[in-house]
Design an enzyme around this catalytic site. Structure first.
Site, mmCIF file in Angstrom:
data_model
loop_
_atom_site.group_PDB
_atom_site.id
_atom_site.type_symbol
_atom_site.label_atom_id
_atom_site.label_comp_id
_atom_site.label_asym_id
_atom_site.label_seq_id
_atom_site.Cartn_x
_atom_site.Cartn_y
_atom_site.Cartn_z
ATOM 1 N N GLU A 1 -7.541 -11.026 -5.941
ATOM 2 C CA GLU A 1 -8.721 -10.175 -6.143
ATOM 3 C C GLU A 1 -9.023 -9.994 -7.629
ATOM 4 O O GLU A 1 -10.180 -10.032 -8.054
ATOM 5 C CB GLU A 1 -8.505 -8.823 -5.478
ATOM 6 C CG GLU A 1 -8.432 -8.915 -3.964
ATOM 7 C CD GLU A 1 -7.951 -7.618 -3.335
ATOM 8 O OE1 GLU A 1 -8.804 -6.850 -2.890
ATOM 9 O OE2 GLU A 1 -6.734 -7.380 -3.305
ATOM 10 N N SER B 1 0.851 -1.181 0.000
ATOM 11 C CA SER B 1 0.000 0.000 0.000
ATOM 12 C C SER B 1 0.884 1.227 0.000
ATOM 13 O O SER B 1 1.929 1.241 0.648
ATOM 14 C CB SER B 1 -0.896 0.000 1.236
ATOM 15 O OG SER B 1 -1.329 1.322 1.514
ATOM 16 N N LYS C 1 0.814 -3.091 5.022
ATOM 17 C CA LYS C 1 -0.075 -3.869 4.170
ATOM 18 C C LYS C 1 0.646 -4.743 3.151
ATOM 19 O O LYS C 1 1.647 -4.376 2.570
ATOM 20 C CB LYS C 1 -1.004 -2.921 3.388
ATOM 21 C CG LYS C 1 -1.994 -2.187 4.259
ATOM 22 C CD LYS C 1 -3.208 -3.035 4.591
ATOM 23 C CE LYS C 1 -4.027 -3.334 3.397
ATOM 24 N NZ LYS C 1 -5.315 -2.708 3.340
#
Ligand code: ARG
Length: 463
Positions: free
Chosen positions: A295, A282, A288
């Site tokens: 996804e 991130s 992160k």
């Protein structure tokens, strides 16, 4: 006299060229240039057959063959000027052939139409994609089998409704996906076999009066046989729809697995660690590590199934035989194929790289009263209590444990006896997750021995 700007291929009938908007809506060269190699292969087979049957001379066929090879290398080397005025790949290739070899080029289209030509080219293209999908599926299945073998006896929670149900093994869970992708593989092979008939020589719709040899072109292009009805052959896009529906089902499987990886890699689950190679960070939150590949794979089913729906809608109202609507088939299939292959490769990479966290899996396996069914089964087996009654007693014990904030094995024998007199010390042997999974030896069950048997079966299939 025809206007100079009217079409080279049908200028005889036309006095003027098309409006710019007409050209824009009509042209497919922007995308069907992806079928250049297939188009040239089809034309080479057709020309050789026309010579063999005496429809054109050998010297014309030689000139055509040489010219087509030149066109192919121009396209491959990026030296080819595609023209929208020439509408599609078929006319672009033929026009360039004419520039290179002159008059013999005009004989190539004898006994053929763009309708059978496009059906042939597109089938060849889709067939290659079925082959690519087969390779991608085999690689993914291989990676899953390796994971299953490595963790054949690792315990983890099995879920229904995403609530802890019964302990299962990591290997069993991996092999569930092997079965799914195995069915996808069989759909791919099945559809490829069914579609492998050559439309070439069906001409515009009715066949041709020239003494062509359709067996010969079918064989040259690797088809099993020529199609048996020319009307059907030029208007059939079942092969593309079977490709898209097969891709859709497979993409749905990929999406389900991707969803599990997203959940499993979260800090709350920690079932798996995805490799850095298949994760992203991130820009604002330094801690992160995001499962972006999973996804995106999860999302691909949307666009692949969208392509399937789109082509179904394009085809559903078309009278026989060819209609220009069918030109809308390609972009859907191209996009779905690209994304299907990418999703397969990304999933294979993720599976190869991921680490199952054995400790977290085992810790989670024992929580949530996952061995309640084992307790009930023990009462049925040992105490000969009817299953419904055993279910009731076990439910009472789960409620007791839950009330105290402990797991089933933490209850004492006295606690157990307070709910059912007959329970003995022996009950504790079935409350462990290892015992639980080892006992599920029914064919296809979660016991490590069963998983290893399935791993061995698949290894043999994969060769
Ligand atoms: N570009 C057309 C397609 O993709 C080729 C076939 C054209 N046939 C015709 N009769 N206009 O479908």
């Amino acid at each position: 006299m025809t206007d100079k700007t009217s079409n080279k291929m049908w200028g005889g009938r036309f006095a003027a060229g098309p409006d710019a908007i007409m050209e824009a809506i009509n042209a497919s060269i922007g995308f069907d240039q992806r079928m250049a190699a297939q188009d040239i292969a089809g034309s080479r087979a057709h020309a050789a057959m026309l010579a063999a049957t005496g429809v054109i001379t050998d010297s014309d066929a030689d000139a055509i063959r040489e010219g087509l090879l030149t066109v192919l290398s121009e396209i491959e080397n990026g030296n080819f000027q595609f023209s929208t005025a020439l509408e599609d790949i078929h006319m672009n290739v033929e026009a360039r052939l004419k520039e290179i070899i002159g008059e013999p080029a005009g004989r190539l289209h004898t006994g053929r139409s763009r309708n059978d030509q496009v059906a042939t080219d597109f089938k060849l293209w889709v067939r290659d994609q079925f082959d690519a999908a087969e390779k991608g599926l085999l690689a993914l299945i291989g990676a899953l089998v390796d994971q299953a073998e490595a963790g054949a006896d690792w315990v983890m929670p099995g879920f229904t409704h995403l609530q802890t149900a019964q302990p299962v093994t990591w290997g069993h869970h991996m092999m569930a996906y092997v079965e799914m992708f195995g069915r996808d593989l069989s759909r791919v092979r099945d559809a490829r076999k069914r579609m492998n008939e050559s439309p070439l020589g069906s001409a515009a719709l009715a066949g041709t009066s020239f003494p062509i040899d359709r067996e010969m072109t079918a064989e040259a292009l690797g088809f099993d046989r020529p199609t048996a009805n020319s009307l059907d052959a030029v208007s059939d896009r079942d092969f593309a729809l079977e490709f898209l529906s097969t891709a859709s089902i497979c993409a749905m499987h990929l999406s389900r697995f991707a969803e599990e990886l997203v959940i499993w890699s979260s800090a709350q689950f920690r079932f798996v660690t995805l490799s850095d190679r298949f994760s992203t960070g991130s820009s604002i939150m330094p801690q992160k590590k995001n499962p972006d590949a999973a996804e995106l794979i999860r999302a691909k089913v949307g666009r692949i199934f969208g392509a399937n729906t789109a082509l179904m809608m394009v085809m559903k109202g078309l009278p026989l035989a060819y209609s220009k609507d069918m030109q809308e088939d390609k972009e859907q299939v191209f996009d779905a194929a690209d994304n299907w292959m990418l999703a397969l490769a990304a999933m294979e990479g993720m599976v190869k790289d991921m680490t199952g966290n054995r400790e977290s899996l085992a810790a989670a396996a024992g929580s949530g009263f996952s061995t309640a069914t084992d307790l009930a089964d023990w009462m049925v087996r040992v105490l000969k209590v009817p299953f419904r009654d055993a279910h009731h007693v076990t439910g009472a014990l789960v409620a007791m444990a839950e009330g105290r904030g402990v797991d089933l094995p933490d209850l004492t024998l006295e606690d157990m006896k307070s709910v059912h007199e007959g329970i003995t010390e022996d009950i504790f042997s079935v409350l462990g997750v290892e015992n639980s999974v080892n006992s599920r030896m029914s064919y296809g069950g979660t016991a490590p021995a069963q998983v290893r048997a399935q791993v061995a079966r698949w290894k043999e299939i994969l060769g």
